[in-house]
Design an enzyme around this catalytic site. Structure first.
Site, PDB file in Angstrom:
ATOM      1  N   ASP A  38       0.822  -1.230   0.000  1.00 51.93           N
ATOM      2  CA  ASP A  38       0.000   0.000   0.000  1.00 51.93           C
ATOM      3  C   ASP A  38       0.850   1.273   0.000  1.00 51.93           C
ATOM      4  OD1 ASP A  38       1.056  -0.036   2.515  1.00 51.93           O
ATOM      5  OD2 ASP A  38      -0.862  -0.008   3.585  1.00 51.93           O
ATOM      6  N   GLY A  39       2.168   1.131  -0.068  1.00 48.90           N
ATOM      7  CA  GLY A  39       3.034   2.313  -0.178  1.00 48.90           C
ATOM      8  C   GLY A  39       3.726   2.719   1.113  1.00 48.90           C
ATOM      9  N   ASP A 172      22.948  36.094  -4.261  1.00 47.24           N
ATOM     10  CA  ASP A 172      22.059  37.050  -3.588  1.00 47.24           C
ATOM     11  C   ASP A 172      22.632  37.350  -2.208  1.00 47.24           C
ATOM     12  OD1 ASP A 172      21.356  34.883  -1.914  1.00 47.24           O
ATOM     13  OD2 ASP A 172      19.680  34.341  -3.209  1.00 47.24           O
ATOM     14  N   LYS A 195      20.546  43.844  -6.727  1.00 48.12           N
ATOM     15  CA  LYS A 195      19.623  44.221  -7.793  1.00 48.12           C
ATOM     16  C   LYS A 195      19.710  45.727  -8.023  1.00 48.12           C
ATOM     17  CE  LYS A 195      14.689  43.332  -8.557  1.00 48.12           C
ATOM     18  NZ  LYS A 195      13.545  42.697  -7.914  1.00 48.12           N
TER      19      LYS A 195
END
Ligand code: R5P
Length: 305
Positions: A38-39, A172, A195
């Site tokens: 069932d996973g 960044d 920026k």
């Protein structure tokens, strides 16, 4: 001290765990595992934990959700098998980028995951280059963020990236600290891309805040390369500003979809990532942070016992 730990891993941490166990000369328990029809995830430790501390290793990509469940089950199983305390080493930690409620109704995902891991039996948490160090406050126990910059600096030395013509740049402002730490080990200059908006045309460009890149060999350093968009955009801007060559080094190389093609069409000459992600695409250089993680184990053992 490190010999008093047992390293434990299932499929999501085995590669890193094997090297960590070798470095620490510690026993390694390889968990049996399977997926139920069932996973659901099943794990089992085939032997008792004979040391006070179990170090569960689970790196959270690929298969983030399965890796989190595996780590929780291994923590619980480690206690059942005799460990008095459990340290989780998550070389790459998932869900770190959802570290605030960007929109009303969203979860702080990293908070939910760290609390769930603690509730499952993880006493101490170690990761490498977490997206934001502040997220560690969401783990209810002792935690440690391993700085990869010594390993990045060694890698750059090994490919000849030292000297006055080398600049280390974070794409960044958030990446500035990493760039600074790498640069200080290499004796090079560093900066981050800021920026800038042209007030007349409205055009947006990204360029180093203070350092000149004309004629320089530039190393972009970031925590994660996922789609490659951030590095590709940064590389284009740097070439426009006269950079001689741009290479990229990240800590966690996820390389989703066509990331490498994006980097190559932006003329990024070389790409490297650490072994926090076990399998990297062909053409990506791999450097190791296992030694740095090994050095952090004693510190955490003292805090969880
Ligand atoms: C963003 O804040 C991160 O530090 C990385 O720059 C970002 O996650 C990279 O993602 P991508 O490769 O998809 O641009």
């Amino acid at each position: 001290m490190a010999k008093e730990v047992t390293i434990i891993a299932g499929p999501h941490g085995l590669d890193f765990a094997k090297t960590l166990a070798e470095k620490l000369q510690a026993p390694l328990i390889r968990a049996e595992s399977k997926v139920f029809p069932d996973g659901e995830t099943y794990v089992r430790l085939p032997s008792r934990v004979e040391t006070a501390v179990a170090v569960v290793v689970a790196t959270m990509y690929p298969g983030q959700n399965d890796a989190i469940v595996e780590a929780m089950l291994l923590a619980e199983a480690s206690r059942g098998a005799g460990a008095k305390a459990v340290i989780l080493v998550a070389p790459y930690m998932a869900y770190t980028r959802q570290d605030r409620r960007f929109l009303d109704g969203e979860p702080i995902s990293i908070r939910a995951v760290l609390k769930a891991l603690h509730a499952a039996g993880v006493d101490g948490f170690i990761t490498v280059d977490i997206h934001k160090e502040a997220s560690l406050a969401d783990f209810p126990g002792p935690s440690l963020n391993v700085d990869p910059s010594p390993a990045i600096a060694e890698y750059l030395k090994s490919i000849g990236y030292t000297g006055d013509d080398v600049v280390i740049i974070g794409p960044d402002k958030g990446a500035l600290g990493r760039a600074e730490r790498v640069a200080s080990k290499l004796g090079t200059s560093h900066d981050y891309l800021e920026k800038f908006r042209d007030r007349v045309t409205g055009e947006v460009t990204y360029r180093p805040k203070t350092v000149e890149v004309k004629g320089k060999r530039v190393v972009l350093v970031d925590d994660i390369i996922s789609t490659g968009g951030t590095i590709a955009k940064a590389a284009r801007m740097l070439y426009e500003q006269g950079a001689k060559e741009v290479v990229a080094v990240c800590t966690h190389g996820l390389f989703v979809s066509n990331a490498l093609e994006k980097l190559s069409s932006a003329k990024v000459k070389r790409v490297a990532a650490s072994d926090t992600i076990p399998r990297l695409p062909e053409g990506v250089d791999k450097y190791s942070v296992v030694g740095l993680v090994a050095d952090s184990i004693d510190y955490m053992v003292k805090r969880v016992l």
